[in-house]
Every structure is written in structure tokens, then in C-alpha cells.
Design a protein around this motif. Structure first.
Motif, PDB file in Angstrom:
ATOM      1  N   SER A 382       1.190  29.988  59.669  1.00 57.64           N
ATOM      2  CA  SER A 382      -0.123  30.567  59.721  1.00 57.64           C
ATOM      3  C   SER A 382      -0.224  31.104  61.111  1.00 57.64           C
ATOM      4  O   SER A 382      -0.945  32.231  61.370  1.00 57.64           O
ATOM      5  CB  SER A 382      -1.301  29.709  59.201  1.00 57.64           C
ATOM      6  OG  SER A 382      -1.255  29.600  57.932  1.00 57.64           O
ATOM      7  N   LEU A 385       1.520  34.172  61.519  1.00 56.01           N
ATOM      8  CA  LEU A 385       1.001  35.375  61.175  1.00 56.01           C
ATOM      9  C   LEU A 385      -0.306  35.711  61.997  1.00 56.01           C
ATOM     10  O   LEU A 385      -0.369  37.007  62.131  1.00 56.01           O
ATOM     11  CB  LEU A 385       0.582  34.960  59.721  1.00 56.01           C
ATOM     12  CG  LEU A 385      -0.243  36.179  59.047  1.00 56.01           C
ATOM     13  CD1 LEU A 385       0.527  37.289  58.787  1.00 56.01           C
ATOM     14  CD2 LEU A 385      -0.833  35.492  57.631  1.00 56.01           C
ATOM     15  N   ILE A 417       4.132  41.135  58.456  1.00 54.74           N
ATOM     16  CA  ILE A 417       3.065  40.492  57.956  1.00 54.74           C
ATOM     17  C   ILE A 417       3.196  40.118  56.478  1.00 54.74           C
ATOM     18  O   ILE A 417       2.522  39.111  56.265  1.00 54.74           O
ATOM     19  CB  ILE A 417       1.827  41.350  58.126  1.00 54.74           C
ATOM     20  CG1 ILE A 417       1.631  41.740  59.784  1.00 54.74           C
ATOM     21  CG2 ILE A 417       0.812  40.974  57.532  1.00 54.74           C
ATOM     22  CD1 ILE A 417       0.519  42.866  60.099  1.00 54.74           C
ATOM     23  N   LEU A 420       5.416  37.298  56.146  1.00 51.98           N
ATOM     24  CA  LEU A 420       4.877  35.744  56.331  1.00 51.98           C
ATOM     25  C   LEU A 420       3.987  35.278  55.198  1.00 51.98           C
ATOM     26  O   LEU A 420       3.771  34.418  54.821  1.00 51.98           O
ATOM     27  CB  LEU A 420       4.339  36.014  57.785  1.00 51.98           C
ATOM     28  CG  LEU A 420       5.267  35.682  58.924  1.00 51.98           C
ATOM     29  CD1 LEU A 420       4.704  36.097  59.991  1.00 51.98           C
ATOM     30  CD2 LEU A 420       6.030  34.452  58.934  1.00 51.98           C
ATOM     31  N   THR A 421       3.059  36.368  54.710  1.00 54.07           N
ATOM     32  CA  THR A 421       2.213  36.056  53.658  1.00 54.07           C
ATOM     33  C   THR A 421       2.870  35.429  52.549  1.00 54.07           C
ATOM     34  O   THR A 421       2.383  34.672  51.900  1.00 54.07           O
ATOM     35  CB  THR A 421       1.455  37.335  53.390  1.00 54.07           C
ATOM     36  OG1 THR A 421       0.742  37.900  54.533  1.00 54.07           O
ATOM     37  CG2 THR A 421       0.271  37.085  52.455  1.00 54.07           C
TER      38      THR A 421
END
Length: 430
Positions: A382, A385, A417, A420-421
Motif C-alpha cells: 500500500s 502504491l 499502479i 500493485l492493486t
């Protein structure tokens, strides 16, 4: 009957909880944090921590109005306070002694089939079994072989599914002749229900095994067929390479690949000669063959996703971690002039630009390293991100010309992005 199930939300524990609920037992789930699992919204949950609840007084309040106890708690790897000694020996023994003090006679221990010489996972489980057998309880120890389910997987079964789903090839240690006696997780739940329904099967160890002995090759091919993938090319991996991979997994990994799994496969994870008949006569259980279980529950696209992602997600994590580490190294290696040249428009003062560059480089190095080590993984991902979003928005606003970079330097952040999500969303991997 009111039954306390310790480790009720785990892979085996969830199947046992579901089976007990279907049999009209009142289940109390002993789990970390007393959280209510959405799979069992109507069940009561009490808090427990097998790493710390090692005294009788920890367990006595949880045993009020309980008629029987089923202990499903277990770990494949030690992690911090979650040691084999605590989770498999000290906490269960405290629970069992609390049962004696509370007057609860019926205790079922879910152990593991294997030889203690295979590793501390098996050895500690069997030491916990021995401690239980010395208590004045109507105990029953169940030792399942390889437990599988078409509704999910965990640990070694996830690893084997991932192997079965590899594109084009199926790598096998040796010739894949290692013997298994796989058992459906639903049959494990049925065994516990049957054990609670009779008082005849007490103070003994029962090996829970499937009705057939399969070699590893046939087991994996059955799962590959179930997943709907084409027949693979078999790759025979020399045994010494398999042992090297197991040793590397033991020291560097945190998943099921390790020396314990390797030794269990080499020795063969099968029951004694009379295990099947002993199980049938004591529990009245007629386990189903693997092919029957697979044919009764066709795979779905989600099953194929999960199997194919088993090896891809760790590779994605490592590649992103290396990108962060390399970015940090470059951020410290670049001379001051190069950094100032990369910030056109002078939106920041030279000193501020240099401080920002060195600070973010340090953060990149730190987060990349923590990502590799899987330290508080969701939190670290997190933060990565958030940093990436900060980079993208900050640079895009302060130096908007970077959006027009012919090599797409800033635009490349967009797929990162989402990568990573995806890692954050799939972090819970049972």
C-alpha cells in the motif's frame, strides 16, 4: 452438541465447521481476534491466539457450556511467535488440560500423517498427540493424508495445483512415482461428524486416507484434466535438483515448498496397510476416489486463474520489488547535475530537488527490500502504491512535459499502479 472448533476458519477447519453445522451441531469458532467470517455469519466466535494462549487459565473461559472440542489449529512454517512448539504443543496441551478441569470429555485432535523424521511440522504434531494421549479424556486423534478440495486449496495442495497448471509442461521430481493417498476435505469433515456421533471410537489414533494410492504423476495429471488444460509434456527433474529447490524454498521462501514436503513425498504420504479398514470400521466412513470427487464438481474459470497465478504472483511481486530497489540505487548513484537536469522548469529550488530525489530513493530502497522480505506485506504494498501515485501526480503536475516523453516514462506508471492493486487484492493466499 455444542462444539468448540479451534482454527475454524482454516482450510481443514472450515470444512469441519461446515460439516458440523450441516449435522445440526452448534459450533463456536475459536479464531484469532474473534472475527466473524462471512462464510459462517450465524456462528459465534471467541478469540484465541495459539502462539500465546499456553496456560489453562487462557482456555477455561472459552470452554463454558461446551460439550466437545475439535482442534484444527496448525502451521506449515514458523513465523515470529507462531512456532511449532507453541502452536502444535504448548497451546493445545493447555486447551486439553482445561478440558479436563472443565469436565469436557470429548476431544478430537486433527493431526497429520507422516514420519516425525520428515520435519519439525510432523514431529511437533505427533508430540502434541502424545501429550493428549496421556490425559484422562475421551480423545481421538485423526491423522489425515494429503487433503484436497475442489472448492479451494492451501499450502501443499495449492503448490501441487500450481504445478499441474503450468503451461505446456509438467515438471516431476524423478519420474513422479512418489506415492500419495489423497483424501477429500469433505470426507475429513464427515469423519469428525461421525466421531462425535459415537463414543466407541475413543483413545486411539485413526489415519484418514483416501481409497486409492496414486503416484504424484497421476495425481497431477488428474488435476490438470479437471482444470481443462491440454496434456502436458512431462519433464523429469533429477532428484538432486529437487532437493536443491526444496532446500532453497526452506531457507528463502515462506510457502509450502521446503524440505518437509520433499521428504514426505520421497517417503510417500500413505497410511498403514490397515488404515482404510480401520477408518471404515471405527467411523463408518467410505471415502470417495479422487476422480469421483473431481467429476462431481467441474472446474470453473476462477479455478484456472488461481492455479495459473500460483507462480505468477510471486514473480510479479519480485519484479516490482527489484524495480523499486533499482530505482533507489539509481536515485543515489546519479550525480547532482543529472538530477537537476531531469527536473526542467525549476518548479523546485535545486536544494529541494536534491533532497526530494535522495529521500525518495531511500524510500524506494527500503520498500523494495521489505517487499522482497514480505514484511507486513499489505501495508508495504500500500505504501508502494501511495508512492507511485505521488510520483505520478506530483511529476505530472510540476513537470507536465513528462507526459509527452516519447518513451512513456510517466505513462508506464499506470500499468504499475494496477499491478500493485492486483498484488494487494490477492495478498490473502490460502
Amino acid at each position: 452438541m455444542r462444539v468448540l472448533v479451534v482454527g475454524a476458519y482454516g482450510f481443514i477447519g472450515a470444512h469441519i465447521t461446515a460439516a458440523l453445522t450441516a449435522a445440526k451441531h452448534e459450533v463456536v469458532c475459536a479464531v484469532r481476534g474473534a472475527r466473524i467470517d462471512s462464510r459462517f455469519p450465524g456462528l459465534k466466535a471467541v478469540s484465541c491466539d495459539m502462539a500465546r494462549d499456553t496456560t489453562i487459565s487462557d482456555w477455561l473461559p472459552r470452554l463454558e457450556h461446551i460439550d466437545a472440542v475439535v482442534n484444527c489449529a496448525g502451521i506449515l512454517r514458523e513465523d515470529g511467535d507462531n512456532t511449532f512448539q507453541a502452536v502444535h504443543e504448548e497451546a493445545p496441551l493447555a486447551l486439553f488440560r482445561a478440558c479436563v478441569e472443565q469436565g469436557i470429555r470429548r476431544v478430537i485432535q486433527i493431526s497429520a500423517l507422516g514420519d516425525p523424521a520428515d520435519g519439525e511440522f510432523i514431529a511437533s504434531k505427533h508430540r502434541g498427540d502424545a501429550a493428549l494421549s496421556n490425559l484422562a479424556l475421551d480423545w481421538l486423534i485423526l491423522r489425515p493424508s494429503l487433503v484436497y478440495s475442489t472448492y479451494g486449496s492451501y499450502g501443499g495442495t495449492s503448490l501441487l495445483r500450481g504445478l499441474a497448471a503450468l503451461p505446456w509442461v509438467l515438471p516431476l521430481p524423478g519420474k513422479g512415482e512418489q506415492q500419495l493417498q489423497p483424501l477429500s476435505a469433505n470426507d475429513v469433515g464427515a469423519a469428525v461428524v461421525a466421531a462425535l456421533a459415537t463414543t466407541a471410537s475413543t483413545r486411539q489414533v485413526i489415519e484418514l486416507v483416501g481409497p486409492e494410492i496414486l503416484n504424484l504423476r497421476d495425481y497431477l495429471l488428474a488435476w490438470r484434466r479437471w482444470l481443462g488444460f491440454a496434456a502436458p509434456r512431462i519433464w523429469s527433474i533429477p532428484s538432486f535438483l529437487g532437493r536443491i529447490a526444496a532446500a532453497a524454498g526452506e531457507r528463502l521462501g515462506r510457502g509450502p515448498l521446503g524440505q518437509t514436503i520433499s521428504r514426505m513425498l520421497e517417503r510417500g504420504n500413505i497410511g498403514s496397510a490397515d488404515a482404510l479398514e480401520h477408518m471404515r470400521s471405527n467411523l463408518g466412513l467410505e471415502p470417495r476416489r479422487l476422480i469421483q470427487v473431481l467429476d462431481e464438481s467441474p472446474s470453473q474459470v476462477q479455478d484456472r486463474w488461481h492455479a495459473r497465478l500460483y507462480f505468477l504472483l510471486p514473480l510479479l511481486r519480485v519484479s516490482i520489488a527489484l524495480l523499486w530497489i533499482c530505482s533507489g540505487v539509481v536515485g543515489w548513484w546519479l550525480p547532482d547535475a543529472r538530477i537537476l537536469h531531469a527536473a526542467p522548469g525549476h518548479a523546485l529550488s535545486p536544494d529541494a530537488s536534491l533532497v526530494l530525489a535522495r529521500t525518495t530513493a531511500t524510500a524506494d530502497l527500503l520498500l523494495g527490500t521489505l517487499c522482497i522480505l514480505r514484511w507486513h506485506s499489505t501495508f508495504v504494498l500500500s505504501l508502494m502504491l501511495a508512492m507511485l501515485l505521488g510520483y505520478t501526480i506530483g511529476i505530472g503536475v510540476l513537470w507536465p512535459t513528462h507526459w509527452l516523453d516519447p518513451f512513456g516514462g510517466l505513462l508506464k506508471n499506470l500499468p504499475l499502479i494496477f499491478a500493485l492493486t492486483i498484488l494487494i487484492a490477492t495478498e490473502e493466499r490460502r
